[in-house]
Design an enzyme around this catalytic site. Structure first.
Site, short mmCIF file in Angstrom:
data_model
loop_
_atom_site.label_atom_id
_atom_site.label_comp_id
_atom_site.label_asym_id
_atom_site.label_seq_id
_atom_site.Cartn_x
_atom_site.Cartn_y
_atom_site.Cartn_z
N ARG A 154 0.84 -1.20 0.00
CA ARG A 154 0.00 0.00 0.00
C ARG A 154 0.87 1.25 0.00
NH1 ARG A 154 -5.34 1.58 3.35
NH2 ARG A 154 -5.44 3.75 2.68
N ARG B 217 -6.29 1.59 -3.69
CA ARG B 217 -5.33 0.95 -2.80
C ARG B 217 -5.30 -0.56 -3.00
NH1 ARG B 217 -8.95 2.81 1.24
NH2 ARG B 217 -8.49 4.79 0.28
N ASP C 46 -6.94 -2.19 2.16
CA ASP C 46 -7.44 -1.32 3.22
C ASP C 46 -8.00 -2.23 4.31
OD1 ASP C 46 -8.21 1.09 4.42
OD2 ASP C 46 -10.17 1.08 3.44
N ASP D 85 -9.84 -1.94 8.00
CA ASP D 85 -10.44 -1.01 8.95
C ASP D 85 -11.02 -1.78 10.13
OD1 ASP D 85 -10.06 1.26 7.36
OD2 ASP D 85 -11.98 0.99 6.33
N1 ROI Z 1 -15.85 1.91 -2.55
C1 ROI Z 1 -16.09 0.59 -2.39
N2 ROI Z 1 -17.01 0.01 -3.15
N3 ROI Z 1 -15.38 -0.15 -1.49
C2 ROI Z 1 -14.43 0.40 -0.72
O1 ROI Z 1 -13.79 -0.29 0.10
C3 ROI Z 1 -14.16 1.79 -0.84
N4 ROI Z 1 -13.22 2.43 -0.10
C4 ROI Z 1 -12.96 3.74 -0.24
C5 ROI Z 1 -13.73 4.61 -1.18
C6 ROI Z 1 -12.77 5.32 -2.16
C7 ROI Z 1 -14.46 5.64 -0.36
N5 ROI Z 1 -14.69 3.85 -1.95
C8 ROI Z 1 -14.92 2.51 -1.80
O2 ROI Z 1 -12.03 4.31 0.50
#
Ligand code: ROI
Length: 161
Positions: free
Chosen positions: A82, A91, A94, A96
């Site tokens: 990343r 990315r 991610d 979270d």
């Molecule tokens: N859109 C989707 N579908 N899934 C994500 O994990 C995701 N993550 C983000 C943004 C760019 C807001 N859009 C996303 O950070």
């Protein structure tokens, strides 16, 4: 031990493979047990002009402190290439912290429950595969109510591999 739910997302460099590697890495975290992984879902990016995302949720039981877990997740993200070029940019991975036991956490680096949980079908529906039906968040909201207010729109189950 506390039950923790991790939202996972990727939209670069073979997203499903990124999520599978992430699950492998989560399973090896210290003081932590991987309890379950949801199905994978594909959806358009919430921001236009980015590749589609693959998302899933993992359930952990861990005795790590929240910020130690956050450090470990960021190390996994960085280990999978990343690069933080722009906020909200595409990315490779991610990770979270969506829910952490029944804690409410409001620190500069970490807000739990995750701020955007209620808007994000790509987190709520995979979470619902793993969580007890009567899950109540630390702030009093129920998962059932969040699901009812967030239609299953634009989500596609990832084809079985
Ligand atoms: N859109 C989707 N579908 N899934 C994500 O994990 C995701 N993550 C983000 C943004 C760019 C807001 N859009 C996303 O950070």
């Amino acid at each position: 031990m506390e039950r923790i739910y991790i939202g996972m997302g990727s939209n670069l460099a073979d997203p499903a493979e990124q999520l599978r590697s992430a699950v492998e890495a989560l399973a090896h975290l210290p003081q932590t047990e991987l309890v379950g992984v949801s199905g994978f879902y594909q959806s358009d990016s919430l921001l236009p002009g980015q590749p589609r995302y693959t998302n899933a949720v993992a359930a952990l039981d861990s005795s790590l402190a929240p910020l130690d877990l956050l450090d470990a997740l960021q190390a996994i993200e960085n280990g999978q290439g990343r690069e933080r070029l722009e906020r909200w940019g595409p990315r490779t991975l991610d990770l979270d912290i969506v829910l952490f036991g029944d804690r409410l956490i409001d620190e500069p680096r970490l807000k739990v429950p995750h701020y955007h949980l209620q808007e994000r079908a790509f987190v709520l529906y995979p979470l619902a595969e793993l969580a007890p039906v009567d899950l109540r968040l630390a702030d009093g909201r129920t998962l059932t109510a969040l699901l009812a207010a967030c239609p299953f729109v634009g989500l596609e189950r990832h084809p079985p591999i």
